[in-house]
Design an enzyme around this catalytic site. Structure first.
Site, PDB file in Angstrom:
ATOM      1  N   HIS A  73       0.813  -1.210   0.000  1.00 30.60           N
ATOM      2  CA  HIS A  73       0.000   0.000   0.000  1.00 30.60           C
ATOM      3  C   HIS A  73       0.848   1.262   0.000  1.00 30.60           C
ATOM      4  O   HIS A  73       0.317   2.359  -0.152  1.00 30.60           O
ATOM      5  CB  HIS A  73      -0.948   0.011   1.196  1.00 30.60           C
ATOM      6  CG  HIS A  73      -0.256  -0.019   2.523  1.00 30.60           C
ATOM      7  ND1 HIS A  73       0.471  -1.099   2.960  1.00 30.60           N
ATOM      8  CD2 HIS A  73      -0.170   0.913   3.495  1.00 30.60           C
ATOM      9  CE1 HIS A  73       0.964  -0.838   4.158  1.00 30.60           C
ATOM     10  NE2 HIS A  73       0.604   0.374   4.508  1.00 30.60           N
ATOM     11  N   HIS A 101       7.425   7.048   4.903  1.00 31.44           N
ATOM     12  CA  HIS A 101       6.578   6.503   3.840  1.00 31.44           C
ATOM     13  C   HIS A 101       5.684   7.614   3.304  1.00 31.44           C
ATOM     14  O   HIS A 101       5.633   8.708   3.870  1.00 31.44           O
ATOM     15  CB  HIS A 101       5.749   5.313   4.342  1.00 31.44           C
ATOM     16  CG  HIS A 101       4.803   5.671   5.450  1.00 31.44           C
ATOM     17  ND1 HIS A 101       5.143   5.626   6.789  1.00 31.44           N
ATOM     18  CD2 HIS A 101       3.509   6.092   5.426  1.00 31.44           C
ATOM     19  CE1 HIS A 101       4.117   6.000   7.531  1.00 31.44           C
ATOM     20  NE2 HIS A 101       3.111   6.296   6.727  1.00 31.44           N
ATOM     21  N   THR A 139      -3.180   3.785   9.997  1.00 34.36           N
ATOM     22  CA  THR A 139      -3.498   2.448   9.495  1.00 34.36           C
ATOM     23  C   THR A 139      -3.693   1.523  10.689  1.00 34.36           C
ATOM     24  O   THR A 139      -3.222   1.833  11.798  1.00 34.36           O
ATOM     25  CB  THR A 139      -2.367   1.879   8.610  1.00 34.36           C
ATOM     26  OG1 THR A 139      -1.151   1.858   9.361  1.00 34.36           O
ATOM     27  CG2 THR A 139      -2.174   2.713   7.354  1.00 34.36           C
TER      28      THR A 139
END
Length: 311
Positions: free
Chosen positions: A140, A166, A258
């Site tokens: 992802h 990220h 997340t």
């Protein structure tokens, strides 16, 4: 972060229309196979099997826990971003350890609309140095992970170590409802595994390339569409110039964006918007074979206060 910046008016008032379009995500569906009939196993075989299951399960639990501490992300196969059975609205019910995704009161990201200016100026206290890294396709997103603890961030007198960086496309945090083209998350941890994240919002409006994404581009291309693939970055990576030290910033208490959506994360969102080219944003989308967004919708602010610091 190199490049030209445009400061968000304070309080933020401008609007930025994102060019992002909704995209569908192909979710893997796995079927179950019926076990073939077999003779009854011996007692010794049963005991051996139980020991193996216990050891494997215990080892897997340790691995999962450590991965959560270091990266703050779970397997991409276990959750998604579409409005379906594995989408953000359902994360809290997918796994018992993820319940806070659904009932937490300090969740991230948020839409920044009202802020409380701080009277005392407080420059961002970063002490970053070059270090050895690896880069991984997590299905992802692309994650750059440091092997050492050379880079430090101090927040409220506590020191955190930069662990990984990220990118989300489009941005997860928004300003007055404005969503930007991408967002870079610099994830830090202290010895107790408490986290502090520095966020830089990215826009293609000026059309200028982003120095960080330019540096990472060859690795993104090598790992494009290869979930769980990882490679060494040959040269040491120096993050000391990645954040504009003249930028003010917003700060609030939030969570991982997340699963497992762990709360207690200190968020610092830089108020100056970083540049990126459209080609670089498109490169972030190559993480999966099917183009997909990886941004969690804004969560309720509840009774939290977003502070604004000038430098």
């Amino acid at each position: 972060m190199h490049g030209v910046y445009s400061k968000i008016p304070f309080p933020p008032r401008h609007r930025f229309q994102s060019t992002q379009r909704p995209r569908k995500m192909a979710m893997a569906r796995r079927g179950r196979q019926n076990a073939a009939a077999s003779p009854a196993p011996s007692l010794a075989l049963v005991v051996a099997s139980l020991v193996t299951v216990f050891v494997f399960g215990f080892s897997s639990a340790i691995t999962c826990t450590r991965a959560d501490h270091v990266e703050g992300h779970m397997s991409h196969e276990m959750f998604g971003y579409e409005n379906d059975a594995t989408g953000p609205a359902k994360w809290g019910s997918l796994h018992k350890e993820w319940a806070v995704c659904g009932d937490g009161k300090k969740q991230s990201p948020i839409d920044i609309t009202t802020v409380e200016p701080q009277k005392v100026k407080e420059p961002l206290m970063q002490a970053y140095k070059a270090g050895a890294t690896t880069i991984q396709n997590r299905g992802h997103d692309y994650m750059l992970k440091w092997k050492d603890g050379n880079s430090k961030l101090t927040v409220h007198g506590k020191e955190y170590t930069l662990k990984q960086v990220h990118w989300h496309e489009p941005s997860e945090h928004t300003i007055n409802g404005t969503r930007f083209d991408a967002e870079m998350h610099m994830v830090h941890e202290d010895p107790s595994m408490a986290r502090a994240v520095v966020s830089v919002l990215l826009s293609t409006k000026a059309g200028q390339p982003n120095a960080v994404l330019t540096e990472m581009a060859p690795h993104f291309k090598n790992l494009a569409g290869k979930e769980k693939a990882e490679e060494e970055v040959k040269e040491p990576v120096d993050p000391s110039t990645w954040v504009d030290k003249t930028s003010g910033y917003y700060r609030y208490d939030g969570s991982l964006t997340t699963p497992p959506c762990t709360e207690g994360v200190i968020w610092t969102i830089m108020s100056k918007i970083g540049d990126a080219s459209k080609e670089q944003i498109d490169l972030l989308k190559t993480v999966a074979t099917t183009v997909e967004p990886n941004a969690r919708p804004a969560q309720k602010l509840n009774d939290r206060i977003v502070s604004y610091f000038e430098v």
